[in-house]
Design an enzyme around this catalytic site. Structure first.
Site, PDB file in Angstrom:
ATOM      1  CG  ASP A 249      23.600  35.990  30.666  1.00 28.57           C
ATOM      2  OD1 ASP A 249      22.794  34.691  31.261  1.00 28.57           O
ATOM      3  OD2 ASP A 249      24.515  35.626  30.007  1.00 28.57           O
ATOM      4  CG  HIS A 303      22.190  33.371  28.398  1.00 28.02           C
ATOM      5  ND1 HIS A 303      23.757  32.869  29.256  1.00 28.02           N
ATOM      6  CD2 HIS A 303      23.390  32.517  27.499  1.00 28.02           C
ATOM      7  CE1 HIS A 303      23.814  31.960  29.150  1.00 28.02           C
ATOM      8  NE2 HIS A 303      23.523  31.265  27.424  1.00 28.02           N
ATOM      9  CD  GLU A 368      26.266  29.020  27.049  1.00 27.79           C
ATOM     10  OE1 GLU A 368      27.092  27.820  27.027  1.00 27.79           O
ATOM     11  OE2 GLU A 368      25.636  29.360  27.568  1.00 27.79           O
TER      12      GLU A 368
END
Ligand SMILES: *[C@@H]1O[C@H](CO)[C@@H](O)[C@H](O)[C@H]1NC(C)=O
Ligand SMILES: *[C@@H]1O[C@H](CO)[C@@H](O)[C@H](O)[C@H]1NC(C)=O
Length: 595
Positions: A249, A303, A368
């Site tokens: 991440d 990420h 996201e």
């Protein structure tokens, strides 16, 4: 000196004397109206009273004794128990020729589990029957996919030469599941100091849902290989079948990619906090012997961050104030306009596919993505304008679609077959983008929004297969203190096992439930590392295991007393530091706690 020695000898003796006296249990159990009732042991009733573990085996057969998850087919459990000798367990099978090492691992594990049932300072009273386990499978193919049948039949009977457990299954995975059930039918009796098995059993069992997973994030915090194996061990005990490894991440890049060594060199928290190819292969092998696939995730284009410093392939890396560019610090997204991005991705994919041993599914993340992060790069803006695009939201969605197609092409190139791809729900999985950019024959959508989010219905209507991780029931990181501000963390409150147990796929998917492969509990690890891992996961996640394997009509109340037995087993046999759900009194006084 002499006095001291004497004193020491005396203390030691009195210690032994005291502990021997304490080893005699004062309480036994009696089965009464389907409940195990505590009885004080006297000279008279000592022959008939049994220990709690033995009483639970046969007392409430409607509740299926101590099995977790409960079987879905025919179950007959007799109420006779037979003493067995854990030193005389033998396997009879000719079935596992292709990759015999996995079957050896499964049988050795089974034997080790039986030995763990003895309290450590005891030696078992000699005698007892030998346990002979006969296994027949149709195929010795070790490939595991979403089509693999995991069911089994188990029959236990007793004759003069021993206790016979006959297992029939289609393959290794079913046979392994049968061993798990068999193990749960063998317990230690502390009144007689014996290992006992149910003498007559017939079980036919198969799971209701094909995908039963746990996600572990090893980027926000690092987890040792031992702690990962411990998690997989617990998963095997409750017949979960997918360990989803969210390995990287933006916070850290612990995965060693040999062709891109900078990623872990710069991106790991420290040199010891890396996963080498050998580590990954070891986890995959360990999991496979326990009927568990290890699903790799490489989350992109958002990420990403640490490890990519020198490559000039990211936008908004560690931008501040981070709230303007991403959902949590540090920010970072791949820049889809840079051709080199896809070359690096191909290297990562190729090595992941190799070291994860050619996984049957691949997770490409995809959650996201922040438009403002991409839009903060003037070079990316210029590239879009040069292509004749604008800078509206729909143009950034086109950019995301462009990234996803290019990345997928590189993944397919790195693999020798096209495997199903999982993506998280995001703006891209909302209409009109879902239909524009994603193909329902290729993508499985993993939902993490609330179960009643209207997006879920749309995804199902459009014909996508689904994995359910609704955060209101399956995010196990919820319910602790906040870490970027005060108060509680974002998805508080803490989710108890009861809510997880009652999280039904039918409620979420309605008439489309046949498009749901299953569910996955996610442990995001901003506030967890290997020292607190067990208690976050266990025993809660076994509630999901039963929901997916058995999908019982009843809610959690009917499972409560069995859950306490399951929790004790995870601690005693699995070595997991599972959370306590209730005072031990509730385990010892079945049914007297819930209202
Ligand atoms: C996008 O933005 C441009 C100018 O920046 C504008 O002229 C155009 O109408 C917008 N397109 C859409 C589809 O909203
Ligand atoms: C991107 O930034 C430009 C200014 O550089 C602005 O006009 C545009 O509206 C922004 N796009 C979005 C979707 O926010």
């Amino acid at each position: 000196m002499f006095r001291l020695l004497l004193l020491y000898g005396f203390t030691l003796l009195s210690f032994i004397g005291l502990s021997l006296a304490q080893l005699e249990p004062s309480w036994g159990y009696k089965c009464e109206h389907n409940n195990c009732k505590k009885v004080e042991l006297t000279a008279d009733n000592k022959k008939t009273a049994v220990s709690l573990s033995v009483c639970r085996l046969y007392c409430n057969l409607d509740a299926i004794g101590t099995l977790w998850p409960k079987p879905t087919g025919i179950v007959q459990i007799g109420n006779d128990v037979v003493k067995i000798s854990p030193n005389e367990i033998t396997f009879k099978t000719e079935s596992f020729k292709r990759e015999p090492a996995y079957w050896s691992m499964a049988t050795e594990r089974f034997i080790a589990m039986q030995k763990k049932k003895l309290p450590f300072k005891y030696s078992i009273r000699s005698g007892g029957k030998s346990l002979i386990i006969e296994v027949t499978v149709e195929s010795d193919d070790m490939v595991f996919t979403l089509d693999t049948y995991e069911g089994y039949k188990l029959k236990i009977s007793e004759n003069n030469d021993g206790v016979h457990a006959v297992i029939t299954a289609k393959n290794f995975y079913g046979a392994r599941n049968a061993l798990e059930s068999l193990s749960q039918l063998i317990v230690y009796d502390n009144i007689r100091n014996e290992i006992l098995a149910v003498a007559a059993v017939e079980i036919e069992d198969e799971p209701k849902f094909k995908y039963r997973g746990i996600l572990l994030d090893t980027s926000r915090n690092y987890f040792s290989i031992d702690s990962i194996k411990r998690t997989i061990e617990g998963m095997a005990m409750v017949k979960l079948n997918t360990f989803h490894w969210h390995i990287t991440d933006s916070h850290s890049f612990p995965l060693v990619v040999k062709s891109q060594p900078e990623l872990s060199k710069l991106g790991a928290y420290s040199p010891e906090k890396m996963y080498t190819p050998e580590d990954v292969e070891e986890v995959v092998r360990f999991a496979k012997a326990r009927g568990i696939r290890v699903l790799p995730e490489f989350d992109a284009p958002a990420h990403v961050g640490e490890g990519w410093q020198h490559k000039d392939l990211t936008t908004c890396f560690n931008a501040q104030p981070w709230k303007d560019y991403c959902v949590e610090a540090p920010c970072g997204q791949l820049d889809p306009s840079k051709d080199e991005v896809y070359n690096v991705l191909e290297d990562i994919y190729r090595e992941m596919i190799e070291h994860f041993q050619y996984p049957d599914i691949f997770h490409m993340g995809g959650d996201e993505v922040s438009v403002s992060c991409w839009n903060s790069s003037s070079s990316l803006q210029n590239w879009m304008i040069a292509k004749g695009w604008n800078l509206n939201e729909s143009d950034f969605m086109k950019l995301w679609g462009y990234f996803q197609n290019n990345a997928l092409e590189r993944l397919d190139k790195a693999n020798f077959k096209k495997v199903p791809i999982i993506l998280w729900t995001s703006r891209l999985t909302e209409e009109p983008f879902l239909s524009q950019y994603l193909n329902n024959q290729r993508y499985i959508i993993q939902i993490w929004t609330k179960g009643d989010d209207p997006q879920v219905q749309t995804i199902l209507e459009k014909g996508f297969k689904m994995i359910v991780s609704n955060y209101d029931a399956l995010y196990l990181d919820c319910g602790f203190g906040a870490w970027v501000t005060e108060g509680n963390n974002w998805c508080s409150p803490y989710i108890g096992w009861q809510k997880i147990y009652d999280n039904r796929m039918e409620t979420i998917a309605g008439s489309y439930v046949n498009q749901v492969y299953g569910a996955e509990a996610a442990l995001w690890t901003e506030q967890v590392d290997e020292w607190t891992l067990d208690a976050r996961l266990w025993p809660r996640v076994s509630a999901m295991a039963e929901r997916l394997w058995s999908n019982p009509e009843d809610g959690w109340r009917a499972a409560e007393s069995r859950m306490l037995v399951n929790r004790k087993r995870l601690v005693d046999i699995g070595g997991l530091s599972a959370e306590r759900l209730q005072p031990e009194w509730c385990l010892q006084n079945e049914g007297d706690c819930p209202i």
